[in-house]
Design a protein around this motif. Sequence first.
Motif, PDB file in Angstrom:
ATOM      1  N   THR A 190      -2.476  20.866   4.655  1.00 14.05           N
ATOM      2  CA  THR A 190      -2.203  19.624   3.947  1.00 14.05           C
ATOM      3  C   THR A 190      -0.711  19.356   3.815  1.00 14.05           C
ATOM      4  O   THR A 190       0.107  20.273   3.818  1.00 14.05           O
ATOM      5  CB  THR A 190      -2.810  19.662   2.531  1.00 14.05           C
ATOM      6  OG1 THR A 190      -2.379  20.856   1.866  1.00 14.05           O
ATOM      7  CG2 THR A 190      -4.326  19.648   2.585  1.00 14.05           C
ATOM      8  N   ARG A 248       2.269   8.933  -8.030  1.00 16.37           N
ATOM      9  CA  ARG A 248       1.232   9.958  -7.893  1.00 16.37           C
ATOM     10  C   ARG A 248       1.323  10.589  -6.508  1.00 16.37           C
ATOM     11  O   ARG A 248       1.832   9.994  -5.562  1.00 16.37           O
ATOM     12  CB  ARG A 248      -0.157   9.352  -8.084  1.00 16.37           C
ATOM     13  CG  ARG A 248      -0.564   8.344  -7.020  1.00 16.37           C
ATOM     14  CD  ARG A 248      -1.945   7.781  -7.291  1.00 16.37           C
ATOM     15  NE  ARG A 248      -2.004   7.073  -8.552  1.00 16.37           N
ATOM     16  CZ  ARG A 248      -3.153   6.766  -9.160  1.00 16.37           C
ATOM     17  NH1 ARG A 248      -4.301   7.121  -8.631  1.00 16.37           N
ATOM     18  NH2 ARG A 248      -3.147   6.096 -10.299  1.00 16.37           N
ATOM     19  N   TYR A 249       0.801  11.802  -6.401  1.00 17.81           N
ATOM     20  CA  TYR A 249       0.760  12.485  -5.118  1.00 17.81           C
ATOM     21  C   TYR A 249      -0.450  12.035  -4.304  1.00 17.81           C
ATOM     22  O   TYR A 249      -1.530  11.790  -4.848  1.00 17.81           O
ATOM     23  CB  TYR A 249       0.667  14.004  -5.296  1.00 17.81           C
ATOM     24  CG  TYR A 249       1.994  14.693  -5.485  1.00 17.81           C
ATOM     25  CD1 TYR A 249       2.916  14.770  -4.449  1.00 17.81           C
ATOM     26  CD2 TYR A 249       2.316  15.281  -6.708  1.00 17.81           C
ATOM     27  CE1 TYR A 249       4.134  15.422  -4.614  1.00 17.81           C
ATOM     28  CE2 TYR A 249       3.533  15.933  -6.881  1.00 17.81           C
ATOM     29  CZ  TYR A 249       4.430  15.998  -5.837  1.00 17.81           C
ATOM     30  OH  TYR A 249       5.633  16.641  -6.001  1.00 17.81           O
ATOM     31  N   TYR A 250      -0.252  11.947  -2.993  1.00 24.10           N
ATOM     32  CA  TYR A 250      -1.338  11.807  -2.031  1.00 24.10           C
ATOM     33  C   TYR A 250      -1.219  12.969  -1.057  1.00 24.10           C
ATOM     34  O   TYR A 250      -0.232  13.702  -1.064  1.00 24.10           O
ATOM     35  CB  TYR A 250      -1.233  10.480  -1.281  1.00 24.10           C
ATOM     36  CG  TYR A 250      -1.560   9.274  -2.142  1.00 24.10           C
ATOM     37  CD1 TYR A 250      -2.876   8.833  -2.265  1.00 24.10           C
ATOM     38  CD2 TYR A 250      -0.562   8.610  -2.840  1.00 24.10           C
ATOM     39  CE1 TYR A 250      -3.187   7.740  -3.065  1.00 24.10           C
ATOM     40  CE2 TYR A 250      -0.868   7.517  -3.641  1.00 24.10           C
ATOM     41  CZ  TYR A 250      -2.179   7.092  -3.752  1.00 24.10           C
ATOM     42  OH  TYR A 250      -2.484   6.028  -4.549  1.00 24.10           O
ATOM     43  N   MET A 251      -2.226  13.126  -0.210  1.00 22.93           N
ATOM     44  CA  MET A 251      -2.121  14.196   0.784  1.00 22.93           C
ATOM     45  C   MET A 251      -2.760  13.808   2.101  1.00 22.93           C
ATOM     46  O   MET A 251      -3.723  13.030   2.144  1.00 22.93           O
ATOM     47  CB  MET A 251      -2.727  15.496   0.262  1.00 22.93           C
ATOM     48  CG  MET A 251      -4.208  15.485   0.007  1.00 22.93           C
ATOM     49  SD  MET A 251      -4.722  17.141  -0.564  1.00 22.93           S
ATOM     50  CE  MET A 251      -6.486  16.884  -0.786  1.00 22.93           C
ATOM     51  N   TYR A 255       1.651  17.102   1.074  1.00 20.14           N
ATOM     52  CA  TYR A 255       1.666  16.346  -0.177  1.00 20.14           C
ATOM     53  C   TYR A 255       2.902  15.452  -0.232  1.00 20.14           C
ATOM     54  O   TYR A 255       3.996  15.879   0.140  1.00 20.14           O
ATOM     55  CB  TYR A 255       1.661  17.299  -1.370  1.00 20.14           C
ATOM     56  CG  TYR A 255       0.368  18.062  -1.532  1.00 20.14           C
ATOM     57  CD1 TYR A 255      -0.667  17.552  -2.311  1.00 20.14           C
ATOM     58  CD2 TYR A 255       0.179  19.278  -0.890  1.00 20.14           C
ATOM     59  CE1 TYR A 255      -1.865  18.247  -2.456  1.00 20.14           C
ATOM     60  CE2 TYR A 255      -1.014  19.985  -1.027  1.00 20.14           C
ATOM     61  CZ  TYR A 255      -2.027  19.463  -1.809  1.00 20.14           C
ATOM     62  OH  TYR A 255      -3.208  20.153  -1.946  1.00 20.14           O
ATOM     63  N   ASN A 265      -6.731  11.190  -1.879  1.00 14.62           N
ATOM     64  CA  ASN A 265      -6.173  11.224  -3.220  1.00 14.62           C
ATOM     65  C   ASN A 265      -5.969  12.672  -3.623  1.00 14.62           C
ATOM     66  O   ASN A 265      -6.517  13.589  -2.999  1.00 14.62           O
ATOM     67  CB  ASN A 265      -7.114  10.534  -4.209  1.00 14.62           C
ATOM     68  CG  ASN A 265      -7.133   9.036  -4.044  1.00 14.62           C
ATOM     69  OD1 ASN A 265      -6.111   8.370  -4.173  1.00 14.62           O
ATOM     70  ND2 ASN A 265      -8.307   8.479  -3.752  1.00 14.62           N
ATOM     71  N   ILE A 266      -5.247  12.893  -4.708  1.00 13.09           N
ATOM     72  CA  ILE A 266      -4.984  14.248  -5.169  1.00 13.09           C
ATOM     73  C   ILE A 266      -6.270  14.962  -5.582  1.00 13.09           C
ATOM     74  O   ILE A 266      -6.349  16.194  -5.569  1.00 13.09           O
ATOM     75  CB  ILE A 266      -3.965  14.240  -6.335  1.00 13.09           C
ATOM     76  CG1 ILE A 266      -3.410  15.642  -6.590  1.00 13.09           C
ATOM     77  CG2 ILE A 266      -4.570  13.634  -7.573  1.00 13.09           C
ATOM     78  CD1 ILE A 266      -2.575  16.189  -5.478  1.00 13.09           C
ATOM     79  N   ASP A 267      -7.323  14.188  -5.932  1.00 14.53           N
ATOM     80  CA  ASP A 267      -8.604  14.800  -6.291  1.00 14.53           C
ATOM     81  C   ASP A 267      -9.468  15.078  -5.066  1.00 14.53           C
ATOM     82  O   ASP A 267     -10.646  15.420  -5.194  1.00 14.53           O
ATOM     83  CB  ASP A 267      -9.368  13.923  -7.278  1.00 14.53           C
ATOM     84  CG  ASP A 267      -9.753  12.562  -6.682  1.00 14.53           C
ATOM     85  OD1 ASP A 267      -9.444  12.306  -5.490  1.00 14.53           O
ATOM     86  OD2 ASP A 267     -10.358  11.755  -7.403  1.00 14.53           O
ATOM     87  N   GLN A 268      -8.892  14.913  -3.879  1.00 15.52           N
ATOM     88  CA  GLN A 268      -9.520  15.200  -2.593  1.00 15.52           C
ATOM     89  C   GLN A 268     -10.555  14.159  -2.167  1.00 15.52           C
ATOM     90  O   GLN A 268     -11.297  14.373  -1.218  1.00 15.52           O
ATOM     91  CB  GLN A 268     -10.151  16.602  -2.580  1.00 15.52           C
ATOM     92  CG  GLN A 268      -9.130  17.710  -2.798  1.00 15.52           C
ATOM     93  CD  GLN A 268      -9.730  19.105  -2.710  1.00 15.52           C
ATOM     94  OE1 GLN A 268     -10.891  19.281  -2.365  1.00 15.52           O
ATOM     95  NE2 GLN A 268      -8.929  20.112  -3.026  1.00 15.52           N
ATOM     96  N   TYR A 271       2.084   9.017 -13.317  1.00 14.35           N
ATOM     97  CA  TYR A 271       0.889   9.848 -13.104  1.00 14.35           C
ATOM     98  C   TYR A 271       1.085  11.262 -13.646  1.00 14.35           C
ATOM     99  O   TYR A 271       0.194  11.831 -14.281  1.00 14.35           O
ATOM    100  CB  TYR A 271       0.558   9.896 -11.612  1.00 14.35           C
ATOM    101  CG  TYR A 271      -0.773  10.524 -11.289  1.00 14.35           C
ATOM    102  CD1 TYR A 271      -1.950   9.875 -11.604  1.00 14.35           C
ATOM    103  CD2 TYR A 271      -0.841  11.768 -10.665  1.00 14.35           C
ATOM    104  CE1 TYR A 271      -3.188  10.442 -11.304  1.00 14.35           C
ATOM    105  CE2 TYR A 271      -2.069  12.346 -10.369  1.00 14.35           C
ATOM    106  CZ  TYR A 271      -3.231  11.678 -10.689  1.00 14.35           C
ATOM    107  OH  TYR A 271      -4.453  12.255 -10.400  1.00 14.35           O
ATOM    108  N   ARG A 310      -1.136  12.996 -16.637  1.00 11.56           N
ATOM    109  CA  ARG A 310      -1.828  14.274 -16.449  1.00 11.56           C
ATOM    110  C   ARG A 310      -1.351  15.307 -17.472  1.00 11.56           C
ATOM    111  O   ARG A 310      -2.132  16.119 -17.961  1.00 11.56           O
ATOM    112  CB  ARG A 310      -1.599  14.795 -15.036  1.00 11.56           C
ATOM    113  CG  ARG A 310      -2.277  13.956 -13.967  1.00 11.56           C
ATOM    114  CD  ARG A 310      -2.337  14.656 -12.636  1.00 11.56           C
ATOM    115  NE  ARG A 310      -3.250  15.789 -12.673  1.00 11.56           N
ATOM    116  CZ  ARG A 310      -3.669  16.447 -11.585  1.00 11.56           C
ATOM    117  NH1 ARG A 310      -3.268  16.060 -10.398  1.00 11.56           N
ATOM    118  NH2 ARG A 310      -4.474  17.454 -11.684  1.00 11.56           N
TER     119      ARG A 310
END
Length: 360
Positions: A73, A53-56, A75, A25-28, A210, A214
Amino acid sequence: MAKVEKVTLKGTIKGLGNEELILMNIDQSEIARTKTKNDRFEITAEVETGDLRYYMLYAPSVGPLGPSMSIPTIYFFIDSPKITIKAELKNEQIKVKSLKGSPGKKESDRIMASLPSASRVEETYDNYNKAFHEYNEVSQTPENMKKLEEASRALDALQKQRRDEIFDLLPQYTNSMPFAVIISSYFGVDNVDEAEKVWEQFDPSIRHCYALRRLEDLIQRGKSCAVGNEAPVFELATSTGEKIKLSSLRGKYVLVDFWASWCGPCRKEIPNIKKVYAEFKDKGLEVVGVSIDNSDKAWKKALEEEKLDYLQLGDPKNITSKLYNFNGIPFIILISPEGIILDKGLRGETIREKIAEYLK
């Protein structure tokens, strides 16, 4: 609205070989992991889709998460059941060559390609990178410095033009989540008023996006820690483990310096803060250093090197950046004896000037 959906990610990262790859997730936070086989990978997982939303994808063998010269990474959006990625690893940096299956990415690329400045982006960045390399890696001559300064001015001008072009498009894209992602990237802690005006123009039907959620959170946090408001309270530990609450310092003017051992500008600011503390500590000033280092060892080493004689607290989970809405350090604020934020974003001589206004 956002929904949980089973998706498949597959592709190649040329040059990665047989290494671990983690979907995050974007929050790692981790979602799933696999191991590449001859550069190829495939991951099937359940993720939230529908809000763009972004994923990585993170390759630990390439480098650490966080500040570094490596790019470990990739994104991307997951907005369809199948996403195909082709990338290349070179000089400890992963660069995406193509990404298929994402309608959001396709629309985002189309919007950016439609900008009048689009035709000059590649050339301008190439010129800047070349000038940067020539000066820093080849020869630091006056001639090369002049070329770097010219390239830097051209890049700044291009970035400003692109920003203006994007903002001019807003009335056409108030229903577009990809456009919301693009424009929301231009807002930070210093322009929450402008961010609110932009957020209000998006149609309520896409405010579950998302990026817009934010942005709304940024706006609310910006308001909560604005000058004139009560400073958000936190409790953190000293290097010896003693817990200290910010509210326990009420009755004094408090200068808070958010910093980190790896931050060069932060370390350069410390002598100014030490001088201010020496001058005003007997006049009612308390100084607090809040380190956002996630390495306890690095933090304590820096404390020894700097020989800091004012209160130092560690924030390895970086909770204060959300409380005080900062995304860059050093970030220095001044708080009144009543706990009200008097000023923020202080640097250099301005630190002493602001304190002297109150502690004469």
